[in-house]
Scaffold this active site. Structure first.
Site, PDB file in Angstrom:
ATOM      1  N   SER A 187     -27.137 -17.161  -5.725  1.00 17.75           N
ATOM      2  CA  SER A 187     -28.283 -18.105  -5.273  1.00 17.75           C
ATOM      3  C   SER A 187     -29.099 -17.431  -6.635  1.00 17.75           C
ATOM      4  O   SER A 187     -28.480 -17.439  -7.354  1.00 17.75           O
ATOM      5  CB  SER A 187     -29.333 -17.806  -4.293  1.00 17.75           C
TER       6      SER A 187
HETATM    7  N1  SAH Z   1     -25.908 -13.674  -1.682  1.00 19.83           N
HETATM    8  C1  SAH Z   1     -25.635 -14.301  -2.232  1.00 19.83           C
HETATM    9  C2  SAH Z   1     -25.189 -16.179  -2.030  1.00 19.83           C
HETATM   10  C3  SAH Z   1     -24.045 -16.520  -1.821  1.00 19.83           C
HETATM   11  S1  SAH Z   1     -23.973 -18.382  -1.130  1.00 19.83           S
HETATM   12  C4  SAH Z   1     -25.786 -14.677  -3.595  1.00 19.83           C
HETATM   13  O1  SAH Z   1     -26.608 -14.679  -4.334  1.00 19.83           O
HETATM   14  O2  SAH Z   1     -24.906 -14.573  -3.996  1.00 19.83           O
HETATM   15  C5  SAH Z   1     -23.798 -17.750   0.822  1.00 19.83           C
HETATM   16  C6  SAH Z   1     -22.616 -16.969   1.622  1.00 19.83           C
HETATM   17  O3  SAH Z   1     -22.610 -17.188   2.300  1.00 19.83           O
HETATM   18  C7  SAH Z   1     -21.064 -17.419   0.816  1.00 19.83           C
HETATM   19  O4  SAH Z   1     -21.106 -15.576   0.224  1.00 19.83           O
HETATM   20  C8  SAH Z   1     -20.962 -17.741   2.594  1.00 19.83           C
HETATM   21  O5  SAH Z   1     -19.664 -17.341   2.002  1.00 19.83           O
HETATM   22  C9  SAH Z   1     -21.471 -16.819   3.032  1.00 19.83           C
HETATM   23  N2  SAH Z   1     -21.528 -17.456   4.728  1.00 19.83           N
HETATM   24  C10 SAH Z   1     -21.893 -18.554   5.109  1.00 19.83           C
HETATM   25  N3  SAH Z   1     -21.236 -18.691   6.710  1.00 19.83           N
HETATM   26  C11 SAH Z   1     -21.550 -17.538   6.825  1.00 19.83           C
HETATM   27  C12 SAH Z   1     -21.771 -16.600   8.195  1.00 19.83           C
HETATM   28  N4  SAH Z   1     -21.629 -17.348   8.816  1.00 19.83           N
HETATM   29  N5  SAH Z   1     -21.320 -15.024   7.850  1.00 19.83           N
HETATM   30  C13 SAH Z   1     -21.291 -14.449   7.434  1.00 19.83           C
HETATM   31  N6  SAH Z   1     -21.446 -15.103   5.363  1.00 19.83           N
HETATM   32  C14 SAH Z   1     -21.497 -16.543   5.732  1.00 19.83           C
END
Ligand code: SAH
Length: 213
Positions: free
Chosen positions: A64
């Site tokens: 993010s």
């Molecule tokens: N906080 C992270 C954001 C990554 S993007 C960072 O700053 O790197 C969002 C993440 O949510 C992705 O890795 C995706 O695989 C995960 N995601 C999507 N749906 C999900 C779910 N139902 N349960 C757990 N993780 C999920």
């Protein structure tokens, strides 16, 4: 990759950019100044780490934007020792911010490759969440509930009910809600049955995916 004075300087600059966009929480800004975001990206993309931008981390996912991480962290109002559930571990950068705020962090990721890579990286960095879980965050984490705070870092087409029910009274859920674009939404649990909802600006996240099995 190493962490150097040059990186530290870029982080101070990034914290100023984030502050200029309206984040005032000193502890959150301190976290931005401290956490070596370049180490959360593949080497070679170092130059991108201290721009206020989201960036691909593989498996079609993104780390993010720093402003977004800071804004969500501020809305969560993390107190030391607060029990926090994070949905969407991804690169682990948001997790590291929560740890810096001295939260006890439970974090869930549904992409196996990302889960494994980030777990190894955390071991190497000595970042210690209470639990890293491979699974579907839609359901929350009933066995560890209730939580002081829940933060969702993927765009939710709708608010998963289990997340609301896993909040303590007084607890906060911070969740971007929407399909193409998301409205940052805060739910505060006022009592067993009452939630106060507040909406903030619009953001863009990768989708929160529900595992139907
Ligand atoms: N906080 C992270 C954001 C990554 S993007 C960072 O700053 O790197 C969002 C993440 O949510 C992705 O890795 C995706 O695989 C995960 N995601 C999507 N749906 C999900 C779910 N139902 N349960 C757990 N993780 C999920």
């Amino acid at each position: 990759m190493k962490d150097t004075h040059k990186h530290k300087g870029m982080r101070n600059n990034l914290a100023e950019i984030v502050a200029a966009k309206g984040v005032t929480d000193k502890k959150v800004l301190e976290a931005i100044k401290t956490i070596p975001r370049h180490l959360f990206l593949d080497s070679g993309f170092e130059d991108h780490a201290y721009q206020d931008k989201a960036f691909p981390i593989g498996a079609d996912q993104t780390i993010s934007q720093p402003y977004t991480v800071a804004f969500q962290s501020e809305l969560l109002e993390v107190k030391p020792n607060a029990k926090i559930l994070e949905i969407g571990t991804g690169s682990g950068y948001q997790t590291a911010v929560l740890l810096h705020l001295r939260a006890k962090v439970y974090t869930i990721e549904r992409q196996l490759e990302l889960f494994k890579t980030t777990r190894l990286f955390f071991n190497k960095m000595h970042y210690r969440p209470k639990k890293m879980i491979f699974g579907d965050g839609y359901k929350g984490l009933p066995e560890e509930a209730p939580f002081d705070g829940i933060i969702v870092t993927a765009g939710a087409p709708e608010v998963p009910r289990p997340l609301l029910s896993q909040l303590k009274v007084g607890g906060r859920l911070v969740i971007p809600v929407g399909v193409d674009e998301q409205i940052m939404t805060l739910f505060e649990r006022k009592s067993e049955k009452e939630f106060e909802k507040k909406e903030f600006g619009s953001f863009r996240f990768v989708p929160l995916l529900e595992d139907k099995n």
